[in-house]
Design an enzyme around this catalytic site. Structure first.
Site, mmCIF file in Angstrom:
data_model
loop_
_atom_site.group_PDB
_atom_site.id
_atom_site.type_symbol
_atom_site.label_atom_id
_atom_site.label_comp_id
_atom_site.label_asym_id
_atom_site.label_seq_id
_atom_site.Cartn_x
_atom_site.Cartn_y
_atom_site.Cartn_z
ATOM 1 N N HIS A 1 0.826 -1.221 0.000
ATOM 2 C CA HIS A 1 0.000 0.000 0.000
ATOM 3 C C HIS A 1 0.851 1.258 0.000
ATOM 4 O O HIS A 1 1.595 1.517 0.937
ATOM 5 C CB HIS A 1 -0.919 0.005 1.224
ATOM 6 C CG HIS A 1 -2.097 0.911 1.071
ATOM 7 N ND1 HIS A 1 -3.287 0.506 0.511
ATOM 8 C CD2 HIS A 1 -2.266 2.208 1.385
ATOM 9 C CE1 HIS A 1 -4.144 1.502 0.497
ATOM 10 N NE2 HIS A 1 -3.554 2.562 1.016
ATOM 11 N N ASP B 1 0.379 5.541 -1.209
ATOM 12 C CA ASP B 1 -0.575 6.566 -1.640
ATOM 13 C C ASP B 1 0.050 7.682 -2.472
ATOM 14 O O ASP B 1 -0.444 8.810 -2.449
ATOM 15 C CB ASP B 1 -1.262 7.180 -0.404
ATOM 16 C CG ASP B 1 -2.504 6.404 0.001
ATOM 17 O OD1 ASP B 1 -3.372 6.199 -0.876
ATOM 18 O OD2 ASP B 1 -2.611 5.998 1.175
ATOM 19 N N GLU C 1 -8.721 1.377 -3.033
ATOM 20 C CA GLU C 1 -8.952 1.503 -1.597
ATOM 21 C C GLU C 1 -10.329 2.113 -1.347
ATOM 22 O O GLU C 1 -10.480 3.328 -1.268
ATOM 23 C CB GLU C 1 -7.872 2.352 -0.932
ATOM 24 C CG GLU C 1 -8.029 2.383 0.586
ATOM 25 C CD GLU C 1 -6.933 3.158 1.291
ATOM 26 O OE1 GLU C 1 -6.346 4.049 0.680
ATOM 27 O OE2 GLU C 1 -6.696 2.863 2.481
ATOM 28 N N HIS D 1 -13.509 2.062 2.728
ATOM 29 C CA HIS D 1 -12.529 2.929 3.391
ATOM 30 C C HIS D 1 -13.173 3.294 4.728
ATOM 31 O O HIS D 1 -13.842 2.428 5.326
ATOM 32 C CB HIS D 1 -12.170 4.147 2.521
ATOM 33 C CG HIS D 1 -10.985 4.884 3.053
ATOM 34 N ND1 HIS D 1 -11.081 6.108 3.664
ATOM 35 C CD2 HIS D 1 -9.675 4.544 3.103
ATOM 36 C CE1 HIS D 1 -9.875 6.488 4.069
ATOM 37 N NE2 HIS D 1 -8.998 5.548 3.745
ATOM 38 N N HIS E 1 -9.418 -1.830 6.873
ATOM 39 C CA HIS E 1 -10.478 -0.814 6.996
ATOM 40 C C HIS E 1 -11.873 -1.373 7.297
ATOM 41 O O HIS E 1 -12.763 -0.611 7.655
ATOM 42 C CB HIS E 1 -10.602 0.085 5.750
ATOM 43 C CG HIS E 1 -9.561 1.145 5.641
ATOM 44 N ND1 HIS E 1 -9.637 2.326 6.340
ATOM 45 C CD2 HIS E 1 -8.415 1.199 4.917
ATOM 46 C CE1 HIS E 1 -8.581 3.076 6.033
ATOM 47 N NE2 HIS E 1 -7.813 2.405 5.189
ATOM 48 N N HIS F 1 -2.900 -3.177 4.474
ATOM 49 C CA HIS F 1 -2.165 -2.295 5.399
ATOM 50 C C HIS F 1 -2.858 -2.267 6.751
ATOM 51 O O HIS F 1 -3.671 -1.394 7.035
ATOM 52 C CB HIS F 1 -1.958 -0.893 4.809
ATOM 53 C CG HIS F 1 -3.203 -0.131 4.446
ATOM 54 N ND1 HIS F 1 -4.180 -0.637 3.628
ATOM 55 C CD2 HIS F 1 -3.623 1.117 4.789
ATOM 56 C CE1 HIS F 1 -5.144 0.265 3.480
ATOM 57 N NE2 HIS F 1 -4.847 1.334 4.183
ATOM 58 N N ASP G 1 1.972 2.053 3.789
ATOM 59 C CA ASP G 1 1.071 3.223 3.700
ATOM 60 C C ASP G 1 1.834 4.536 3.555
ATOM 61 O O ASP G 1 1.366 5.588 3.994
ATOM 62 C CB ASP G 1 0.111 3.296 4.900
ATOM 63 C CG ASP G 1 -1.184 4.047 4.554
ATOM 64 O OD1 ASP G 1 -1.349 4.458 3.385
ATOM 65 O OD2 ASP G 1 -2.032 4.231 5.446
HETATM 66 ZN ZN LIG Z 1 -5.977 3.145 4.324
#
Ligand SMILES: [Zn+2]
Ligand SMILES: *[C@@H]1O[C@H](CO)[C@@H](O)[C@H](O)[C@H]1NC(C)=O
Ligand SMILES: *[C@@H]1O[C@H](CO)[C@@H](O)[C@H](O)[C@H]1NC(C)=O
Ligand SMILES: *[C@@H]1O[C@H](CO)[C@@H](O)[C@H](O)[C@H]1NC(C)=O
Ligand SMILES: *[C@@H]1O[C@H](CO)[C@@H](O)[C@H](O)[C@H]1NC(C)=O
Ligand SMILES: *[C@@H]1O[C@H](CO)[C@@H](O)[C@H](O)[C@H]1NC(C)=O
Ligand SMILES: *[C@@H]1O[C@H](CO)[C@@H](O)[C@H](O)[C@H]1NC(C)=O
Length: 432
Positions: free
Chosen positions: A59, A61, A170, A197, A244, A265, A336
């Site tokens: 993961h 971003d 995600e 999420h 999540h 994650h 993450d």
């Molecule tokens: Zn997340």
């Protein structure tokens, strides 16, 4: 025939030359042998492991950071050095090509993400924009990145010295409760979907419903439609990601999934009791399912603190705990980076992965084979299993064609932006 003096000289010379060659050979052999038997330093061992086996993080971003700060404009962005830019949403940046190479990252699941506020509006549009920006980023540096959609493609990209680039969605809000969109995301290369999420979808509950004081509307885990989503993901070969989601959503998924799942994650609840982490009884189910928990570095989930960032040692405690319950086959990495404001001390950005491996090797109870599984072997195994099961399922299962009910959409106020022409009982404006 008696040897003449001349013959004796010639033979003597040949013997002398052979002796020399032998002596040189032995010397080289001894030196080489010594060099071979000198133990490698831990740092050399890490380099050797990472040179021969892909480290695949679950993961990252970067795409979201590029959306939030640069409105997805990458044509003039220096992707080799992101530290030169002033960022508003994450400080500082954790990812760029220079640091990916320094961290010897072999494969990356790029997170495709936009916030829950898009749900019912432009969720699908905004997720597609994020796929587009990552495809353009990969195309801009074809010598660095290579798209991968199967375990074999990851290995191929790695062996040609590229960073294998995979996509994970995600948040189930991306598909707006449509199987057509789910399938199209698969075709665009998406290989996992995090079911929620930090908001519910009309068909799955998120982790916040587990908060004691939660007043959120609850689906009680997965709805019937949600169960069909899991079946269709299994049929496609898209990995189900349980980071999540609510505890009950996890339990429902374990009861019905045909394929191993992932937590892209999340860390260990017993070590830090955050609802984003995985509880021990769920870890037992991951073991049975042959799935994987990719440990995240988010300080709030590592040390359960808003002020303390934690250290490599704290991250390792989560990895060791998960390994001790699920087994060495069921643990991975899902940092993450660029999705978080703070990072643990010693793991500041993507260049620091080797430091974590150094730390684990120095504990003495991680073999090279264990490390190879942790950094990428396990997620490749899970991908391969999903690929095989999808092939089997496609022999008998047809693509899912059911629609979500209008009632289920209405509970979440999600009908306003739709023309409900696919629902025959609803009177829509006829075209004439
Ligand atoms: Zn997340
Ligand atoms: C990136 O840019 C910053 C600011 O211009 C500079 O200080 C830094 O040395 C650069 N890093 C690399 C790896 O070039
Ligand atoms: C939730 O909190 C209340 C007190 O605030 C407590 O009585 C109850 O047992 C808690 N429930 C759970 C599931 O932890
Ligand atoms: C698991 O699914 C079966 C049927 O598919 C159902 O009967 C059972 O109640 C489910 N178990 C749990 C724990 O949800
Ligand atoms: C989590 O742990 C903290 C500190 O150990 C404790 O104060 C808190 O009550 C725990 N929360 C839950 C939900 O167990
Ligand atoms: C390895 O050893 C360390 C230090 O003794 C310990 O904390 C850790 O739990 C061990 N790891 C496993 C997987 O048992
Ligand atoms: C839907 O809208 C109503 C009226 O505005 C509001 O009360 C309700 O909380 C909304 N539901 C959700 C799930 O957002």
């Amino acid at each position: 025939m008696p040897l003449t003096r001349k013959h004796r000289i010639i033979i003597g010379s040949i013997v002398a030359i052979l002796a020399c060659i032998l002596a040189i050979g032995i010397t080289i052999g001894v030196v080489a042998g010594r060099r071979k038997s000198t133990p490698l330093t831990i740092q050399e061992q890490v380099n050797q492991i990472l040179a021969n086996n892909p480290l695949i993080d679950g993961h990252n971003d970067w795409a979201w950071l590029i959306r939030a700060n640069f409105q997805n404009r990458i044509n003039d962005l220096d992707l080799f050095n992101m530290t030169q830019y002033q960022l508003k949403n994450t400080t500082p940046s954790h990812t760029d090509i220079t640091r990916l190479r320094k961290g010897q990252v072999g494969g990356q699941f790029w997170s495709i993400y936009t916030g829950c506020e898009h749900q019912g509006k432009d969720a699908t549009v905004s997720f597609m924009e994020q796929i587009d920006v990552m495809k353009r980023l990969i195309a801009k540096h074809p010598d660095i990145f290579q798209m991968a959609t199967t375990a074999n493609e990851v290995r191929q990209a790695f062996s040609s010295k590229h960073i294998a680039s995979l996509f994970g969605i995600e948040g189930g809000q991306a598909i707006e409760s449509s199987f057509s969109i789910l399938r199209l995301f698969y075709q665009m290369g998406v290989r996992y979907m995090t079911l929620t999420h930090n908001c519910n979808t009309p068909w799955a509950d998120q982790n916040k419903v587990d908060h004691n004081d939660s007043v959120l509307i609850k689906n009680n885990g997965l709805t019937e439609f949600g169960k069909r989503v899991i079946a269709e993901m299994n049929r496609l070969g898209m990995l189900v990601d349980l980071s999540h989601v609510a505890r009950k959503t996890m339990l429902d998924v374990f009861n019905i999934t045909r394929s191993p799942v992932i937590f892209s994650h999340s860390s260990a609840y017993t070590v830090c009791n955050h609802t984003r982490n995985v509880q021990d009884d769920i870890l037992e189910l991951v073991k049975i399912n042959q799935g994987i928990v990719m440990v995240t570095f988010v300080p709030g989930f590592i040390v359960c603190s808003d002020t303390n960032r934690g250290t490599i040692d704290d991250v390792a405690a989560h990895i060791n705990h998960i390994r001790n319950i699920v087994g060495i086959e069921g643990v991975g990495l899902g940092a993450d980076y660029d999705g978080i404001q703070k990072t643990p001390v010693g793991l500041e950005d993507v260049s620091k992965f080797p430091k974590l491996i150094e730390y684990l090797l120095s504990q003495g109870n991680w073999t090279h084979d264990d490390i190879i599984k942790l950094i990428g072997g396990n997620i490749l195994r899970v991908m391969e299993k999903n690929e095989q099961i999808a092939q089997e399922l496609q022999k008998t299962m047809k693509p899912e064609e059911n629609l979500i009910s209008i009632n289920e959409l209405e509970i979440y106020n999600l009908t306003q932006c739709r023309n409900l022409d696919m629902y025959p009982t609803i009177v829509t404006n006829a075209t004439s």
